[in-house]
Each structure stands twice: as C-alpha cells, then as structure tokens.
Design an enzyme around this catalytic site. Structure first.
Site, PDB file in Angstrom:
ATOM      1  CB  ALA A 176     -38.950  -2.318 -22.588  1.00 50.46           C
ATOM      2  CE  LYS A 222     -47.542  -3.778 -29.039  1.00 47.33           C
ATOM      3  NZ  LYS A 222     -46.390  -4.650 -28.767  1.00 47.33           N
ATOM      4  CG  ASN A 238     -47.097  -3.595 -33.652  1.00 49.67           C
ATOM      5  OD1 ASN A 238     -46.654  -4.424 -32.863  1.00 49.67           O
ATOM      6  ND2 ASN A 238     -46.361  -2.609 -34.108  1.00 49.67           N
ATOM      7  N   GLY A 239     -46.571  -4.316 -36.739  1.00 46.89           N
ATOM      8  CA  GLY A 239     -45.532  -5.202 -37.260  1.00 46.89           C
ATOM      9  C   GLY A 239     -45.137  -4.810 -38.660  1.00 46.89           C
ATOM     10  CG  ASP A 240     -42.478  -6.316 -40.484  1.00 48.54           C
ATOM     11  OD1 ASP A 240     -41.696  -6.075 -39.546  1.00 48.54           O
ATOM     12  OD2 ASP A 240     -42.609  -7.447 -40.992  1.00 48.54           O
ATOM     13  NE  ARG A 245     -38.895  -3.921 -35.041  1.00 50.16           N
ATOM     14  CZ  ARG A 245     -38.912  -5.104 -35.610  1.00 50.16           C
ATOM     15  NH1 ARG A 245     -37.847  -5.862 -35.564  1.00 50.16           N
ATOM     16  NH2 ARG A 245     -40.001  -5.539 -36.236  1.00 50.16           N
ATOM     17  CB  CYS A 304     -43.671  -9.275 -22.788  1.00 48.29           C
ATOM     18  SG  CYS A 304     -41.922  -9.237 -22.345  1.00 48.29           S
TER      19      CYS A 304
HETATM   20  C1  LIG Z   1     -36.426  -3.300 -27.923  1.00 52.53           C
HETATM   21  C2  LIG Z   1     -37.909  -3.561 -27.960  1.00 52.53           C
HETATM   22  C3  LIG Z   1     -38.650  -3.373 -26.806  1.00 52.53           C
HETATM   23  C4  LIG Z   1     -40.037  -3.595 -26.818  1.00 52.53           C
HETATM   24  N1  LIG Z   1     -40.765  -3.370 -25.684  1.00 52.53           N
HETATM   25  C5  LIG Z   1     -42.105  -3.568 -25.701  1.00 52.53           C
HETATM   26  C6  LIG Z   1     -42.897  -3.295 -24.550  1.00 52.53           C
HETATM   27  O1  LIG Z   1     -42.421  -2.834 -23.514  1.00 52.53           O
HETATM   28  N2  LIG Z   1     -44.237  -3.547 -24.634  1.00 52.53           N
HETATM   29  C7  LIG Z   1     -44.816  -4.030 -25.775  1.00 52.53           C
HETATM   30  O2  LIG Z   1     -46.027  -4.239 -25.814  1.00 52.53           O
HETATM   31  N3  LIG Z   1     -44.091  -4.266 -26.877  1.00 52.53           N
HETATM   32  C8  LIG Z   1     -42.761  -4.040 -26.871  1.00 52.53           C
HETATM   33  N4  LIG Z   1     -42.040  -4.254 -28.007  1.00 52.53           N
HETATM   34  C9  LIG Z   1     -42.726  -4.674 -29.237  1.00 52.53           C
HETATM   35  C10 LIG Z   1     -43.133  -3.461 -30.089  1.00 52.53           C
HETATM   36  O3  LIG Z   1     -44.068  -2.665 -29.409  1.00 52.53           O
HETATM   37  C11 LIG Z   1     -43.752  -3.919 -31.423  1.00 52.53           C
HETATM   38  O4  LIG Z   1     -44.845  -4.738 -31.134  1.00 52.53           O
HETATM   39  C12 LIG Z   1     -42.778  -4.694 -32.305  1.00 52.53           C
HETATM   40  O5  LIG Z   1     -41.501  -4.102 -32.316  1.00 52.53           O
HETATM   41  C13 LIG Z   1     -43.303  -4.791 -33.748  1.00 52.53           C
HETATM   42  O6  LIG Z   1     -43.507  -3.514 -34.300  1.00 52.53           O
HETATM   43  P1  LIG Z   1     -42.495  -2.856 -35.407  1.00 52.53           P
HETATM   44  O7  LIG Z   1     -42.382  -3.837 -36.533  1.00 52.53           O
HETATM   45  O8  LIG Z   1     -43.153  -1.564 -35.789  1.00 52.53           O
HETATM   46  O9  LIG Z   1     -41.167  -2.681 -34.722  1.00 52.53           O
HETATM   47  C14 LIG Z   1     -40.666  -4.030 -28.010  1.00 52.53           C
HETATM   48  C15 LIG Z   1     -39.902  -4.195 -29.172  1.00 52.53           C
HETATM   49  C16 LIG Z   1     -38.549  -3.965 -29.162  1.00 52.53           C
HETATM   50  C17 LIG Z   1     -37.760  -4.149 -30.438  1.00 52.53           C
END
Ligand SMILES: Cc1cc2nc3c(=O)[nH]c(=O)nc-3n(C[C@H](O)[C@H](O)[C@H](O)COP(=O)(O)O)c2cc1C
Length: 347
Positions: free
Chosen positions: A24, A145, A206-208, A231, A106
């Site tokens: 988002a 998710k 998913n994650g890191d 991210r 969420c």
């Molecule tokens: C600012 C922000 C907004 C996010 N918005 C959503 C979203 O709209 N829907 C969703 O399923 N996950 C959302 N996430 C979670 C990410 O999709 C992801 O699951 C989470 O950041 C872990 O992945 P990463 O370690 O690759 O960042 C959001 C994460 C962040 C940091």
C-alpha cells in the site's frame, strides 16, 4: 494431514518463481509498470477494499480502474463479508485481471478490528464463508496472503492453510511473521517450510528476501514454490531479473549502470505525472527518487533540490545536471588514474 483441494480443473494462470508484493502506498500503477518493464514476471495491486467498491468510493474505484489492461496482475482485496467480497471478485474478473488475492495479513488496527486482514483469521468459520463465496463467485485464480498468526502463542497458519486449500484456493502466500512482529525481527522461514510440507497447493514464501542469494536460500531452505519481494524492491526494480538470472544460471546480474538508473527514474517520473497529474505525481515521486538514489554518489544536494521542486521540467533538469556531474566525476577519476599509470614515478 491437510484437507485436499476439491477442484479438478486448475486455471491456466500460475504464480511464477518471483513476484512483486502488494505494498500500500508504493505499488501503484506506475511502479508496477516499471517493475514489469524491468523483468518482474508478476505484480499485485495495492490492497483494495471490497466494501469501498460496493459503496462506489471514488478512491477505491480509481485504484481498481488503474488496473485496467494490465498483465500479468493479481488484484488484492480485503473484507470480511461474503456477499460484499464476492461482488468485488466479479468486478475483478470483469476487469480481466489474472488473479484475485484475499489479504489475510494486514496488521493495521482499524482493518484488524473490522475482522478483515489478519483480523479475519481469528474467526475461522467466518473465513470459510468468505473464501467459499469468493470461490463460488468466479473461477479466476484465487489465492490468500497470510501471516503466521496474531502472535507466537497463537500460530494458526496451518489452520488457515487448511481452510484456503479446502475451499479451493489455487495458492497461498505466506509472510512468515506474526501480526505482533509487524515488519521487524526476522521472518521465520522454518514456518514456510512447515506449511509447504503440510499443504498440496503452491506456497509462496515472503519475508526478508533482499537479493538473488536470499531468494535462492528461501527456495532451498523451505521448498516453497516461489518468492515474493516487497521492501527490497524500493528503488530497485532490477531485483526481479537479478533473481531470475541467478536461479537459472547461478550468475549474478551486474547492477544497473548510471545511465540505466537515470533513464528508469525519468521513465517512472513521466508515468507518475501521466497517472496522477503533475503536482501529485511529483510529490509522490520524491520518496521513490530517494530510493533510486540511495547509496549513489553526489545525491544529497540533488535530494534536497528535488524535495523543493514542483514541476516536471524542473525535476528533469535537476536529474540531468546530477547525471552530468556524476559522469564528469567518473571521467575525471578515470583520467587521473590513466595519467598516474602513464607516469608511475611522478610525485
Ligand atoms: C509500507 C508497507 C505496505 C504494505 N502493504 C501491503 C498490502 O497492501 N497488502 C499486503 O498483502 N501486504 C502489504 N505489505 C506487506 C508486504 O507485502 C510484505 O508481506 C512484507 O513487507 C514482507 O516482505 P519483505 O520482507 O520482502 O518486505 C506492506 C508492507 C509495507 C512495508
């Protein structure tokens, strides 16, 4: 043993091995277009409220309409009312999206308290009705998710996986953190491995995942079917091609050149202004440009300048001047080195 998937006909669309997460405030249409242009094989919309669609909320409708003629794209919905969400699924299908995803992760308080996002997962019976209604509404590729649970004492990812699979979901995406963890600490990849072993439908981890090597490591350590990156894609739409190349060949892709980075920023700026209008487009691009420029030479004054500018031509000029100054610096250094090699004994 997990509940077996009831469907015999699988939709032709399948998740690839790497994809851009729904984020988002970040994965708007211009950002998704840039990611795809740089080789990302699948993107997700930002989360879209099913109730907002039903109530014709202008902001929500705009988010949905932004997804028109976009492929491959999965649209992410959130909501906890079966009739409302099934109507939203039909709208997603009519729009021609490749898939629909239900947000069950969420952590935001307002969403959670409304029995949506992660909040819906603590009401398994309601969750069954929601997914069942979504499945009944359409044959479109359907995924959820999830997070691991609300906290470490209430891990429920196996139960949610059971429900998703039993109600006919085609895949599950697992952000291996609890709600309590937010986005901090380390994602617990062993939970992903456990869910993958437990379910028959594809599990996306998913994650890191921060680069090609960590993508490879997550696939190897958990056995998951694909990885989702959030991210680490900020200012780095090249990460998806880098992951794919590494998975296929074991070779690292060289980082983007200055010219490539500059051209991508300019392209992204134009898309943002086209999509949102000049003022909003420029304002929203400030943080995006900041990410593109992270760790690059001579950017502090550029960042400060960009944060004051409000028109496209001015931002483009600032970027062009920055590019020239970096090029000059690189050329000067190159000449300096060459001269010193020609005169090794000069002092
Ligand atoms: C600012 C922000 C907004 C996010 N918005 C959503 C979203 O709209 N829907 C969703 O399923 N996950 C959302 N996430 C979670 C990410 O999709 C992801 O699951 C989470 O950041 C872990 O992945 P990463 O370690 O690759 O960042 C959001 C994460 C962040 C940091």
């Amino acid at each position: 043993m997990a509940v077996k998937p009831p469907r015999s006909i699988k939709p032709s669309f399948q998740f690839p091995r790497v994809m851009l997460a729904p984020i988002a405030g970040f994965t708007d249409r211009p950002t998704r277009d840039i990611a795809r242009a740089k080789g990302c094989p699948l993107t997700f919309s930002e989360l879209i409220s099913a109730r907002g669609l039903q109530e014709n909320n202008p902001g929500t409708l705009k988010m949905l309409h932004e997804c028109r003629d976009e492929h491959p794209l999965v649209i992410q919905l959130f909501g906890g009312e079966p009739d409302v969400i099934s109507e939203a699924v039909r709208k997603v299908e009519q729009l021609g999206a490749d898939g629909v995803n239900l947000n069950l992760g969420c952590p935001v308080r307002k969403v959670f308290k409304n029995r949506s996002g992660c909040g819906l997962t603590i009401f398994p019976v309601e969750l069954v009705h929601v997914i069942r209604a979504m499945r009944k509404a359409s044959d479109i590729h359907l995924s959820v998710k999830i997070r691991a649970g609300v906290n470490h004492r209430s891990l429920n990812y196996r139960l949610i996986g059971d429900i998703a699979q039993g109600e006919g979901c085609d895949a599950i995406i697992f952000h291996a953190r609890t709600r309590m963890m937010g986005f901090g600490g380390h994602a617990q990849w062993e939970w992903i491995g456990d869910l993958k072993e437990y379910l028959d439908i594809p599990v996306i981890g998913n994650g890191d995942v921060v680069d090609a090597q960590s993508a490879r490591a997550m696939l190897d350590e958990t056995g998951c079917d694909g990885v989702m990156i959030a991210r680490a894609s900020y200012g780095n739409p090249w990460i998806f091609a880098a992951v794919e190349r590494y998975l296929e060949s074991g070779y690292q892709r060289s980082p983007p050149t200055l010219e490539e980075r500059y051209a991508t920023m300019v392209h992204h700026l134009h898309l943002a202004v086209e999509n949102k209008g000049e003022r909003r487009g420029i304002l929203e691009m400030r943080k995006q440009l900041g990410w593109y420029l992270k760790g690059i030479a001579l950017v502090r004054p550029l960042r400060e300048t960009i944060n004051r500018l409000e028109t496209l031509p001015k931002v483009l000029t600032a970027l062009e001047q920055w590019r020239e100054s970096v090029e000059n610096r690189v050329n000067n250094e190159r000449e300096y080195r060459a001269e010193n090699e020609l005169m090794p004994f000069s002092i």
